[in-house]
Write a protein that holds these residues in place. Structure first.
Motif, PDB file in Angstrom:
ATOM      1  N   ARG A   7      39.487  33.480  26.707  1.00 12.14           N
ATOM      2  CA  ARG A   7      39.748  33.410  28.200  1.00 12.14           C
ATOM      3  C   ARG A   7      38.530  33.114  28.907  1.00 12.14           C
ATOM      4  O   ARG A   7      37.413  33.662  28.722  1.00 12.14           O
ATOM      5  N   GLU A   9      36.315  34.002  32.272  1.00 11.55           N
ATOM      6  CA  GLU A   9      36.254  34.873  33.104  1.00 11.55           C
ATOM      7  C   GLU A   9      36.371  34.177  34.582  1.00 11.55           C
ATOM      8  O   GLU A   9      35.362  33.204  34.692  1.00 11.55           O
ATOM      9  N   LYS A  10      37.196  34.189  35.645  1.00  5.60           N
ATOM     10  CA  LYS A  10      37.214  33.690  36.816  1.00  5.60           C
ATOM     11  C   LYS A  10      36.577  34.483  37.676  1.00  5.60           C
ATOM     12  O   LYS A  10      36.660  35.736  37.776  1.00  5.60           O
ATOM     13  N   ARG A  16      44.571  31.955  40.749  1.00  3.87           N
ATOM     14  CA  ARG A  16      45.106  32.323  39.415  1.00  3.87           C
ATOM     15  C   ARG A  16      46.638  31.649  39.452  1.00  3.87           C
ATOM     16  O   ARG A  16      47.199  31.832  40.493  1.00  3.87           O
ATOM     17  N   SER A  17      46.908  31.168  38.215  1.00  2.00           N
ATOM     18  CA  SER A  17      48.331  30.697  37.915  1.00  2.00           C
ATOM     19  C   SER A  17      49.235  32.097  37.770  1.00  2.00           C
ATOM     20  O   SER A  17      48.551  33.147  37.673  1.00  2.00           O
ATOM     21  N   GLY A  19      50.722  33.165  35.256  1.00  2.00           N
ATOM     22  CA  GLY A  19      50.396  33.866  33.921  1.00  2.00           C
ATOM     23  C   GLY A  19      49.105  34.608  34.126  1.00  2.00           C
ATOM     24  O   GLY A  19      48.965  35.643  33.574  1.00  2.00           O
ATOM     25  N   GLU A  20      48.086  33.860  34.687  1.00  2.00           N
ATOM     26  CA  GLU A  20      46.626  34.702  34.703  1.00  2.00           C
ATOM     27  C   GLU A  20      46.838  35.919  35.756  1.00  2.00           C
ATOM     28  O   GLU A  20      46.450  37.082  35.281  1.00  2.00           O
ATOM     29  N   ASP A  23      48.981  38.525  33.815  1.00  2.00           N
ATOM     30  CA  ASP A  23      47.961  39.341  32.683  1.00  2.00           C
ATOM     31  C   ASP A  23      47.087  40.219  33.475  1.00  2.00           C
ATOM     32  O   ASP A  23      46.709  41.223  32.883  1.00  2.00           O
ATOM     33  N   GLU A  24      46.533  39.706  34.291  1.00  2.00           N
ATOM     34  CA  GLU A  24      45.347  40.624  35.091  1.00  2.00           C
ATOM     35  C   GLU A  24      46.052  41.710  35.655  1.00  2.00           C
ATOM     36  O   GLU A  24      45.687  43.040  35.672  1.00  2.00           O
TER      37      GLU A  24
END
Length: 70
Positions: A7, A9-10, A16-17, A19-20, A23-24
């Motif tokens: 993964r 790190e953004k 963010r998509s 999915g991201e 998840d977050e």
């Protein structure tokens, strides 16, 4: 996503998509799609021409605030 994939790190300013974002926040993507229709005043992810949702930092802040009220 393959198990061996790492993964990335953004930054906090990155989009963010769905999915991201899910998840977050520890949610399922269908919950975010439901909330998008329920909380239209505070949650307005951008939609790409191909229909994919991209959550802005403001959207993530609104989602985190919503989670705190649950």
């Amino acid at each position: 996503m393959p198990a061996a994939a790492k993964r990335v790190e953004k930054s906090a300013d990155a989009y963010r998509s769905i999915g991201e974002a899910a998840d977050e926040l520890g949610l399922q993507p269908h919950v975010l799609r439901y909330w998008e229709g329920k909380f239209t005043r505070h949650l307005k992810p951008l939609k790409r021409p191909d229909g994919r949702r991209m959550f802005r930092p403001e959207d993530m802040t609104a989602l985190q605030a919503r989670l705190e009220t649950l």
